[in-house]
Design an enzyme around this catalytic site. Sequence first.
Site, PDB file in Angstrom:
ATOM      1  N   TYR A 264      -9.832  -8.995   4.695  1.00 11.00           N
ATOM      2  CA  TYR A 264      -8.666  -8.182   4.130  1.00 11.00           C
ATOM      3  C   TYR A 264      -7.616  -8.803   4.949  1.00 11.00           C
ATOM      4  O   TYR A 264      -7.415  -8.359   6.284  1.00 11.00           O
ATOM      5  CB  TYR A 264      -8.875  -6.766   4.444  1.00 11.00           C
ATOM      6  CG  TYR A 264      -7.547  -6.122   3.661  1.00 11.00           C
ATOM      7  CD1 TYR A 264      -7.501  -5.271   2.377  1.00 11.00           C
ATOM      8  CD2 TYR A 264      -6.272  -6.033   4.527  1.00 11.00           C
ATOM      9  CE1 TYR A 264      -6.769  -4.646   1.864  1.00 11.00           C
ATOM     10  CE2 TYR A 264      -5.295  -5.350   3.952  1.00 11.00           C
ATOM     11  CZ  TYR A 264      -5.350  -4.683   2.544  1.00 11.00           C
ATOM     12  OH  TYR A 264      -4.253  -3.970   2.025  1.00 11.00           O
TER      13      TYR A 264
ATOM     14  N   SER B 230       0.790  -1.375   0.095  1.00  7.34           N
ATOM     15  CA  SER B 230       0.031   0.016  -0.053  1.00  7.34           C
ATOM     16  C   SER B 230       0.896   1.368  -0.161  1.00  7.34           C
ATOM     17  O   SER B 230       0.493   2.336  -0.560  1.00  7.34           O
ATOM     18  CB  SER B 230      -1.058  -0.192   1.300  1.00  7.34           C
ATOM     19  OG  SER B 230      -0.320   0.131   2.328  1.00  7.34           O
TER      20      SER B 230
ATOM     21  N   ASP C 172       6.798  -4.270   8.290  1.00  4.23           N
ATOM     22  CA  ASP C 172       6.979  -5.727   8.070  1.00  4.23           C
ATOM     23  C   ASP C 172       8.080  -5.799   7.121  1.00  4.23           C
ATOM     24  O   ASP C 172       8.142  -5.316   5.933  1.00  4.23           O
ATOM     25  CB  ASP C 172       5.838  -6.371   7.188  1.00  4.23           C
ATOM     26  CG  ASP C 172       4.680  -6.338   8.282  1.00  4.23           C
ATOM     27  OD1 ASP C 172       4.697  -6.274   9.477  1.00  4.23           O
ATOM     28  OD2 ASP C 172       3.280  -6.845   7.483  1.00  4.23           O
TER      29      ASP C 172
ATOM     30  N   LYS D  22     -10.354  -1.177  -0.573  1.00  2.00           N
ATOM     31  CA  LYS D  22      -9.611  -1.515   0.600  1.00  2.00           C
ATOM     32  C   LYS D  22     -10.098  -1.038   2.114  1.00  2.00           C
ATOM     33  O   LYS D  22     -10.444  -1.975   2.740  1.00  2.00           O
ATOM     34  CB  LYS D  22      -8.067  -0.799   0.627  1.00  2.00           C
ATOM     35  CG  LYS D  22      -7.015  -1.515  -0.255  1.00  2.00           C
ATOM     36  CD  LYS D  22      -5.896  -0.513  -0.355  1.00  2.00           C
ATOM     37  CE  LYS D  22      -5.109  -0.275   1.159  1.00  2.00           C
ATOM     38  NZ  LYS D  22      -4.462  -1.467   1.794  1.00  2.00           N
TER      39      LYS D  22
ATOM     40  N   ASP E  39       4.886  -2.068   4.180  1.00  2.00           N
ATOM     41  CA  ASP E  39       5.806  -3.370   3.747  1.00  2.00           C
ATOM     42  C   ASP E  39       7.050  -3.085   3.169  1.00  2.00           C
ATOM     43  O   ASP E  39       7.134  -2.251   2.240  1.00  2.00           O
ATOM     44  CB  ASP E  39       4.616  -3.885   2.697  1.00  2.00           C
ATOM     45  CG  ASP E  39       3.439  -4.552   3.097  1.00  2.00           C
ATOM     46  OD1 ASP E  39       3.472  -4.855   4.373  1.00  2.00           O
ATOM     47  OD2 ASP E  39       2.614  -4.154   2.676  1.00  2.00           O
TER      48      ASP E  39
ATOM     49  N   ASP F  87       0.549  -0.089   8.043  1.00  3.91           N
ATOM     50  CA  ASP F  87       1.837  -0.512   8.012  1.00  3.91           C
ATOM     51  C   ASP F  87       2.592  -0.334   6.727  1.00  3.91           C
ATOM     52  O   ASP F  87       2.313   0.092   5.642  1.00  3.91           O
ATOM     53  CB  ASP F  87       1.951  -2.022   8.366  1.00  3.91           C
ATOM     54  CG  ASP F  87       1.587  -2.943   7.271  1.00  3.91           C
ATOM     55  OD1 ASP F  87       0.831  -2.319   6.358  1.00  3.91           O
ATOM     56  OD2 ASP F  87       1.269  -4.221   7.396  1.00  3.91           O
TER      57      ASP F  87
END
Length: 660
Positions: free
Chosen positions: A230, A89, A157, A221, A102, A100
Amino acid sequence: MAERIYGITPPISTALPTEQEKQLNQALHQELRAQGTFESAAETEKRRKVLSDLEKIATAFVRKAAEEKEPKNTILIRDAIGRIFTYGSYRLGVYGPGSDIDTLVVAPKYVTLDQYFDIFPNLLVEMAPPGAITDLSVVRDSFVPIIKFEYSGISIDLIFCSIQTLKQLPADKDWSLVDNNLLRGLSEAEIRSLNGTRVTDEILNLVPEPATFKLALRAIKLWAQRKAIYANIMGYPGGVAWAMMVARVCQLYPKATSAVIVNKFFNIIYKWPWPLPVLLKDIEYNCPVTRAVVWNPKIYASDRNHRMPIITPAYPSMCATHNVGRSTMEVIKQELRKGVAITDEIMIGKRPWKDLFAKHTFFTDGFRYYLCVIASSRTEDRHNEWKGLIESKVRLLVNKIENHGQIVLARPFNKPIERVHQCADVAQMEQVVSSGSTAYLYKPPADARDGLKPETKPEPKQEVKAENGAPNGVGADGPPIKSEPSDEPRLPPVQEAPAKKEGPDAETRLEDIPEKKEPEKFMIYTANFYIGLQPIEGVKALDLSREVNDWKAMCMNNLQYEPGVRFLSVNYVKNTALPDDVFEPGETRPRPVKKSLKRVASEEPGNGRTLPPAKRNAGSAKPQQKPQQQPPPPQQQQQQQQHRVPQQQPPQSTATAAAG
């Protein structure tokens, strides 16, 4: 000059938007802002600062790895560079408050995955500002090995890949991962890590209007998150899968507004002829740079079993929705069908956009019965790792349950309910780890600072016994926990009172009276995963003990399992006994159905006749005695209590224990 055609088929419509569609698009944009999906400029700048810090930490990590590899090679150490790439995202530009990031760490070929897990977490804590790193967990045993943490409140993450064709990474800031040759020599797990960024870049390159795509994706989303569908790890589409579905609709309507794309999304994806795959471009086969497996249902049986294939556009093409199971796919279809009805009415002005984003009813009106998986630990750092492992395995439990002959649907909730408990003794801990009791939830002091967490001391390992003598938290069928002499809660030593004075001068002083101290309390951290159960109509009893016990044995055979420190329990919970913290303020929790005692037996599902009321005994007549049955062994009693759905409301004590 011919206009570019996006996708593998010509567009359905190239019509320009009407004035009404423009107004609906503006209304959608306003609603998304009202829903808080856009982040402030200050928060966005904070994210850039965090990524800049991670880039410095990545370079320090690569240099430390170079020192281990060739300690005397000063040139190798001097030129060592680590790079940070984002995907998901954030890279798509559809992140919002609380999203978050990624992130991918890219290193030269001499850096190994073991070094990444051994060096990077410690270096992260050392180089970040004091207290910036929280909730750090290392998950080596997942489909893509990952490090999870929060950096100054931003969830990260972090995955890893070393490029086997490069002795050192280029210093060029514009260097990208688009070249297929970078995949040479990589394992499939490493390719999956590298392809996170490559897939995201390809998606943005394959949509006609990126701004239209991003606004429509924000809406989808938000809808998917509100409906609790999700989460790739739980068997639902993840962010990249939803993005590819929206991108495909954008290819079919290249001139449409975001509002039209959202409406077309529901109509097209709901009617999609699965397992026909969603493709943004033709799949590339026989690329000479790697022998990695490319998604091909004609060759691979596992690919033919994918129920809802959505295929990544970057080589090697993979299925982003391989986790989708029978139950989760049915849930997705149900929500898509509702989305069609709502957006069709929105497009003609009968409903507002906010109706599309109404919250799910998973706990309030979803199911009558639930299974609750409780992953708990005695320390926070161990809990983060254990929770991550169990979260990656819950989908496998759902697969086992939905294959049970008496189950119509087993729907996992898309995220765990986190709790922190403060226990005073082993008995209280036993209630928390085995039945999920919420009686000992930790409540920070009223004057505690925001974000301040209680300081806890490492607790010694200890054995927790259930009533039947089996180790609690692992079930009666779990492996035994060895008890050591030191496996008891450490209580403060009793202070002896000073010797009393004898004689007439003897007096009692305040300091001579020993202070009475309370036993030292300790924390228990739990993550509770809920699975809604829908049995077939007419089922009077449902025994899931075999599926649950097999799954628990698989989890506890993992090296991360530590008896006495990490616990795992699976309990049956009725909707009327759900804990308060699964409901938000204003939500109405399910209430018990009141029935006449005389009609309970006759109104059970599947009972086709009405039974007469029981006759009263008259005079000295004695009822016929039934032969007494031998009670089942304690182990079987516990399994039946935890994993069997009863026909009627269980007794109060049983219901309370099952629900915690």
